[in-house]
Motif scaffolding. Structure first.
Motif, mmCIF file in Angstrom:
data_model
loop_
_atom_site.group_PDB
_atom_site.id
_atom_site.type_symbol
_atom_site.label_atom_id
_atom_site.label_comp_id
_atom_site.label_asym_id
_atom_site.label_seq_id
_atom_site.Cartn_x
_atom_site.Cartn_y
_atom_site.Cartn_z
ATOM 1 N N GLY A 5 0.844 -1.188 0.000
ATOM 2 C CA GLY A 5 0.000 0.000 0.000
ATOM 3 C C GLY A 5 0.879 1.237 0.000
ATOM 4 O O GLY A 5 1.873 1.293 0.708
ATOM 5 N N VAL A 6 0.519 2.230 -0.813
ATOM 6 C CA VAL A 6 1.297 3.470 -0.871
ATOM 7 C C VAL A 6 0.439 4.614 -0.341
ATOM 8 O O VAL A 6 -0.730 4.758 -0.725
ATOM 9 N N PHE A 7 1.013 5.405 0.566
ATOM 10 C CA PHE A 7 0.279 6.506 1.177
ATOM 11 C C PHE A 7 1.077 7.788 1.000
ATOM 12 O O PHE A 7 2.161 7.929 1.569
ATOM 13 N N VAL A 8 0.548 8.688 0.186
ATOM 14 C CA VAL A 8 1.281 9.924 -0.096
ATOM 15 C C VAL A 8 0.688 11.042 0.756
ATOM 16 O O VAL A 8 -0.521 11.279 0.747
ATOM 17 N N CYS A 9 1.573 11.698 1.493
ATOM 18 C CA CYS A 9 1.125 12.748 2.412
ATOM 19 C C CYS A 9 1.307 14.117 1.752
ATOM 20 O O CYS A 9 2.298 14.370 1.082
ATOM 21 N N TRP A 10 0.327 15.002 1.979
ATOM 22 C CA TRP A 10 0.456 16.368 1.446
ATOM 23 C C TRP A 10 1.301 17.236 2.375
ATOM 24 O O TRP A 10 1.860 18.224 1.983
ATOM 25 N N CYS A 11 1.273 16.858 3.646
ATOM 26 C CA CYS A 11 1.812 17.697 4.727
ATOM 27 C C CYS A 11 1.293 19.133 4.543
ATOM 28 O O CYS A 11 2.070 20.085 4.477
ATOM 29 N N GLY A 12 -0.011 19.263 4.504
ATOM 30 C CA GLY A 12 -0.623 20.571 4.213
ATOM 31 C C GLY A 12 -0.149 21.020 2.854
ATOM 32 O O GLY A 12 -0.345 20.324 1.857
ATOM 33 N N SER A 13 0.554 22.149 2.821
ATOM 34 C CA SER A 13 1.117 22.579 1.548
ATOM 35 C C SER A 13 2.624 22.343 1.503
ATOM 36 O O SER A 13 3.265 22.643 0.512
ATOM 37 N N ASN A 14 3.175 21.800 2.606
ATOM 38 C CA ASN A 14 4.617 21.575 2.655
ATOM 39 C C ASN A 14 5.097 20.672 1.535
ATOM 40 O O ASN A 14 6.133 20.900 0.933
ATOM 41 N N THR A 18 4.782 21.757 -3.754
ATOM 42 C CA THR A 18 5.806 21.569 -4.790
ATOM 43 C C THR A 18 5.691 20.222 -5.491
ATOM 44 O O THR A 18 6.385 19.968 -6.462
ATOM 45 N N VAL A 19 4.863 19.334 -4.923
ATOM 46 C CA VAL A 19 4.738 18.003 -5.499
ATOM 47 C C VAL A 19 3.263 17.750 -5.805
ATOM 48 O O VAL A 19 2.403 17.990 -4.959
ATOM 49 N N ASP A 20 2.986 17.285 -7.001
ATOM 50 C CA ASP A 20 1.612 16.941 -7.362
ATOM 51 C C ASP A 20 1.302 15.572 -6.738
ATOM 52 O O ASP A 20 1.594 14.525 -7.325
ATOM 53 N N VAL A 21 0.751 15.605 -5.524
ATOM 54 C CA VAL A 21 0.581 14.367 -4.761
ATOM 55 C C VAL A 21 -0.362 13.385 -5.460
ATOM 56 O O VAL A 21 -0.176 12.171 -5.403
ATOM 57 N N GLU A 22 -1.350 13.942 -6.139
ATOM 58 C CA GLU A 22 -2.304 13.092 -6.876
ATOM 59 C C GLU A 22 -1.560 12.287 -7.948
ATOM 60 O O GLU A 22 -1.715 11.075 -8.062
ATOM 61 N N ALA A 23 -0.710 12.992 -8.693
ATOM 62 C CA ALA A 23 0.051 12.342 -9.763
ATOM 63 C C ALA A 23 0.991 11.289 -9.196
ATOM 64 O O ALA A 23 1.178 10.228 -9.783
ATOM 65 N N VAL A 24 1.584 11.591 -8.020
ATOM 66 C CA VAL A 24 2.516 10.645 -7.409
ATOM 67 C C VAL A 24 1.779 9.372 -7.018
ATOM 68 O O VAL A 24 2.201 8.261 -7.367
ATOM 69 N N SER A 25 0.635 9.514 -6.324
ATOM 70 C CA SER A 25 -0.050 8.296 -5.887
ATOM 71 C C SER A 25 -0.594 7.519 -7.094
ATOM 72 O O SER A 25 -0.636 6.298 -7.076
ATOM 73 N N PHE A 36 -2.593 -0.868 -3.657
ATOM 74 C CA PHE A 36 -3.420 0.237 -3.176
ATOM 75 C C PHE A 36 -2.552 1.485 -3.079
ATOM 76 O O PHE A 36 -1.395 1.415 -2.651
ATOM 77 N N SER A 37 -3.104 2.622 -3.497
ATOM 78 C CA SER A 37 -2.332 3.859 -3.404
ATOM 79 C C SER A 37 -3.284 5.023 -3.213
ATOM 80 O O SER A 37 -4.290 5.134 -3.913
ATOM 81 N N THR A 38 -2.957 5.873 -2.255
ATOM 82 C CA THR A 38 -3.839 7.002 -1.995
ATOM 83 C C THR A 38 -3.020 8.185 -1.501
ATOM 84 O O THR A 38 -1.809 8.075 -1.288
ATOM 85 N N ASN A 39 -3.671 9.325 -1.339
ATOM 86 C CA ASN A 39 -2.999 10.469 -0.723
ATOM 87 C C ASN A 39 -3.950 11.157 0.250
ATOM 88 O O ASN A 39 -5.163 11.026 0.140
ATOM 89 N N TYR A 40 -3.359 11.865 1.206
ATOM 90 C CA TYR A 40 -4.167 12.511 2.239
ATOM 91 C C TYR A 40 -3.402 13.714 2.787
ATOM 92 O O TYR A 40 -2.163 13.746 2.755
ATOM 93 N N GLN A 41 -4.149 14.669 3.342
ATOM 94 C CA GLN A 41 -3.528 15.922 3.784
ATOM 95 C C GLN A 41 -2.447 15.742 4.855
ATOM 96 O O GLN A 41 -1.364 16.294 4.753
ATOM 97 N N TYR A 42 -2.801 15.000 5.899
ATOM 98 C CA TYR A 42 -1.825 14.768 6.972
ATOM 99 C C TYR A 42 -1.842 13.298 7.354
ATOM 100 O O TYR A 42 -2.673 12.860 8.133
#
Lengths: 663, 144
Positions: A5-14, A18-25, A36-42
């Motif tokens: 499972g891959v979980f990409v964090c936005w870390c808010g705007s941190n 600079t990284v398109d988190v949607e594209a990464v996941s 499974f791969s997703t992204n979330y703010q924190y």
């Protein structure tokens, strides 16, 4: 095959800035093993962790990759999350897309590309991860505090009050440190001795505390929970348990001209001495550099006058080996040498002194019994110039320090105020770059010095001090009035920068604790773990970690003690499972690994192997003691047959990472 | 210096205790360095097997840099000394094989030296970029 499972964090705007988190996941979904791969703010928040837990259960994940901040920040957090969901915590890998990607690259396309590669690399590693179980080791329930100043004293008292044994190692003959030399303390102006000496007595009387005074740490081995420390008790030529501290020997000793370190050489002591009246332990010490008996074998006065029979000229340095579960560093500071600051004429005139010397001059127990007299002619100084930031905030200069020493503004205000209070006919000037008074009741204190006590504060640096007759000509600039000043002073006081004690650097090497470029000990995290060293089991107390005043030092000392208590309260420590492991089938017993191991964790045993022709043969193979191995991996590279590998950082895993980066 | 579009592939091995933390500090302080640098975390610089470096060059890396604690400051007391010796040998061999010595480097970066980390990476990427693409060790049979 893993189910990752891959979980990409936005870390808010941190990260998301600079990284398109949607594209990464999205991109990482296509990697081998990823189900499974997703992204979330924190991701580190409760909600983020729940996403991970649910995904582990729902998709039967066997490994996870979190693309987030540095593993130094949240690896433990996500390992706990995995464990809570029933996944082995060592099946978690972090792709550092914040500190090492979004924060150092400005362009979003570049950042996104790199984040995908970093994610891919972590996935490649997780594909080869295996569940690991940490071993356990017992905890020695005793702490060592190195340094017996206010930091060490407070830490020792707090640990001992919680019921654990503490040893204090202090290199001077007495505990007390710099605070024992101070007169009054800002901003309350209570006397340093009145608040310190009762604590020193508490330490001496505490049944859980042992003091090794006049002692130094020689060597440290072992690891968290199980340190072995060799302590050198320097020969003091006086039997500590026999000496009553009556002080008769220190009055009768004929060798009178020994510079008194406690008063910074402003008066003399004898060759046998007790540093000050409230010393703990109150035991005399013979200074072998000056003692006539020790140097020539002729004298023996102290031995004759000592009714207790405590003098022992034949004493030798003793070495004690002791085991500890935790070590607290409280080695403190020293004012820097004024050698390189000749513009202030420190070496040319006795009346140019440092602030610590001024402290002794105004101290009732000091060389002048608290009367402010010039060191040269013992007259009352009528004009005193205080120079701040001597050696502090010297950016780029070969001499001095880049940092702010933090305490000088406040003690200079204190000195100025006390001088004006005791001697209202004295003119007091303070030259400053900035006055920095952040702290409870600090600015009010400084304002009082200016407004109530009429201290002349002048923004500007002193360029030169030149002795002329019995006066000191001070050349300075007043930056606000934009003019040059010439002041005829009787006494010049330099607020010398403070630096870590010289013993800190070799100690750091012994402890394998890291230091910054100024030789202050580095904390495990500058904000979240300020009293722990990155080396497990080593804690920091007081100014060894950075400039601090007394209230801050005491708070940090208590915090360090709390961390030590937390460690010593455990019966067993879980170790690091990322240790070396030898594949016995490949090992040929050559001893290459044993020779490079810094911990002696590798031993050999003869083992019976079945041969293809059904006979058996004895063969020597390497065996790793997992409790002793610290997981550096030196042996894995030394092994010529490739039998030695490191769990968690296996050769195959690192190769996979290399491949993923170079793809 | 001539600016080219070519972007080198750089593998950086950083020890967990000093250099990886130094890289994190560069991040905390927002000190930019080229995105071509990709870091692999290892417990100690002495964990870096020469095989990893050969593998990187085989797979098309243009430069490999190993960062560890300063001599004397190794978290494991002596690991970086092994690194220094091993890499001196390896790099001279690689140079003999045609991988210029500028493509390989060992640097000591402490946990407090974020600025040094960024400066080192900027310099290294620039050096490697100036050398151009590396083809010497590429083994076509290994290419996926």
């Amino acid at each position: 095959m893993q189910r990752i499972g891959v979980f990409v964090c936005w870390c808010g705007s941190n990260i998301a800035g600079t990284v398109d988190v949607e594209a990464v996941s999205e991109a990482l979904k296509k990697e081998p093993g990823v189900v499974f791969s997703t992204n979330y703010q924190y991701m580190c928040s409760q909600a983020g962790q729940d996403i991970i837990k649910n995904a582990i259960a729902e998709h039967k994940l066997s490994g996870i990759v979190v693309c987030s901040c540095s593993p130094r920040m949240h690896e433990t957090t996500f390992r706990k999350t995995a464990a809570a969901a029933g996944l082995n915590p060592y099946m978690v890998e972090i792709a550092n897309i914040r500190e090492q990607c979004s924060w150092v690259h400005k362009d979003k396309l570049t950042g996104t590309e790199k984040a995908i590669i970093l994610g891919r690399t972590a996935i490649a590693k997780v594909n080869l991860n295996a569940p690991l179980t940490p071993g356990e080791s017992p905890v020695t329930k005793r702490a060592l505090v190195i340094g017996g100043g206010i930091a060490g004293i407070q830490t020792a008292l707090d640990i001992a009050d919680a019921g654990f044994e503490v040893d204090i190692v202090e290199k001077q003959p007495t505990i007390g440190g710099k605070m024992a030399q101070l007169d009054k303390t800002f901003p309350t102006l209570d006397c340093a001795a009145c608040i310190l000496t009762p604590k020193m007595v508490d330490v001496a009387q505490h049944e859980k505390i042992r003091i090794f005074s006049y002692s130094e740490v020689e060597s440290v081995s072992g690891f968290v929970g199980n340190f072995t420390v060799n302590i050198k008790k320097k020969a003091r030529y006086v039997k500590e348990d026999v000496c009553t501290g009556c002080g008769l020997c220190t009055e009768k000793c004929p060798q009178k001209n020994v510079p008194n370190e406690f008063n910074l050489g402003m008066d003399n002591r004898r060759a046998i001495y007790i540093p000050f009246a409230q010393a703990v332990p109150k035991v005399a010490t013979i200074d072998p550099r000056y003692c006539t008996m020790l140097k020539t074998g002729k004298c023996g006065v102290c031995s004759k006058v000592c009714t207790a029979g405590a003098i022992d000229y034949k004493a030798k340095d003793e070495y004690i080996e002791e085991k500890y579960g935790a070590i607290v560093v409280a080695t403190g500071y020293n004012p820097i040498s004024m050698e390189k600051f000749d513009e202030f004429a420190y070496s040319q005139s006795k009346d140019v002194i440092t602030s610590l010397e001024f402290e002794r001059l105004t101290n009732a127990a000091g060389p002048t019994a608290g009367v402010l007299l010039r060191p040269s002619d013992h007259k009352h100084p009528k004009t005193i110039v205080f120079v701040q930031c001597v050696g502090s905030r010297c950016s780029g200069a070969e001499k001095g320090k880049e940092y702010c020493s933090k305490i000088c503004c406040m003690y200079t205000a204190k000195h100025a105020m006390l001088t004006r209070d005791k001697y209202p006919d004295t003119d007091v000037y303070v030259f400053y770059i900035d006055v920095r008074t952040p702290g409870k009741a600090f600015d009010e204190f400084y304002r009082r010095a200016v407004e109530e006590y009429g201290v002349h504060y002048i923004k500007g640096m002193v360029g030169k001090v030149s002795p002329q007759g019995d006066k000191l000509m001070v050349q300075a600039s007043d930056l606000l009035a934009n003019k040059q000043l010439h002041i005829e002073a009787d006494l010049v006081v330099l607020a010398a920068a403070i630096e870590p004690d010289a013993s800190a650097r070799p100690l750091a090497t012994m402890l394998t604790a890291s230091m910054d470029t100024n030789d202050f000990f580095t904390e495990a995290h500058p904000k979240l773990r300020p009293v722990e060293s990155p080396t497990a089991g080593v804690f920091l107390s007081g100014t060894c970690q950075g400039p601090k005043d007394i209230p801050e030092t005491v708070s940090q000392a208590g915090a360090a003690a709390a961390k030590v208590i937390g460690l010593l309260a455990k019966d067993k420590l879980t170790g690091n499972p990322c240790v070396a492991h030898s594949n016995e089938l490949m090992c040929n017993g050559c001893s290459s690994c044993e020779r490079v191991c810094p911990y002696g964790a590798i031993t050999y045993e003869d083992k019976e192997f079945r041969m293809p022709d059904r006979t058996t043969r004895m063969r020597r193979v390497a065996k790793v003691n997992e409790a002793v191995c610290q997981g550096c991996g030196a042996c894995t590279v030394a092994c010529p047959s490739g039998a030695m590998d490191l769990k968690g950082f296996a050769s195959a895993q690192i190769m996979a990472e290399v491949d993923a980066i170079c793809k | 210096m001539q600016v080219t579009e070519y972007k080198p592939k750089i593998v950086a091995f950083c020890c967990n205790w000093c250099s990886y933390a130094g890289a994190d500090l560069a991040g905390n302080n927002r000190l930019a360095y080229p995105a071509e640098v990709k870091i692999i975390r290892v417990p100690c610089s002495c964990r870096v097997n020469p095989m990893f470096i050969l593998r990187a060059f085989q797979r098309g890396a243009d430069g490999v840099i190993i960062c560890g604690c300063h001599p004397g400051d190794c978290h494991y007391t002596s690991g970086n000394y092994y690194t220094r010796r091993r890499m001196a040998l390896l790099f001279s061999m690689l140079n003999y094989l045609g991988i210029e010595k500028e493509r390989t480097r060992v640097e000591w970066v402490s946990a407090a030296e974020g600025a040094k980390f960024a400066a080192t990476m900027n310099d290294f990427v620039q050096t490697v970029a100036a050398l151009g693409e590396n083809k010497r060790l590429e083994d076509l049979r290994c290419k996926l």
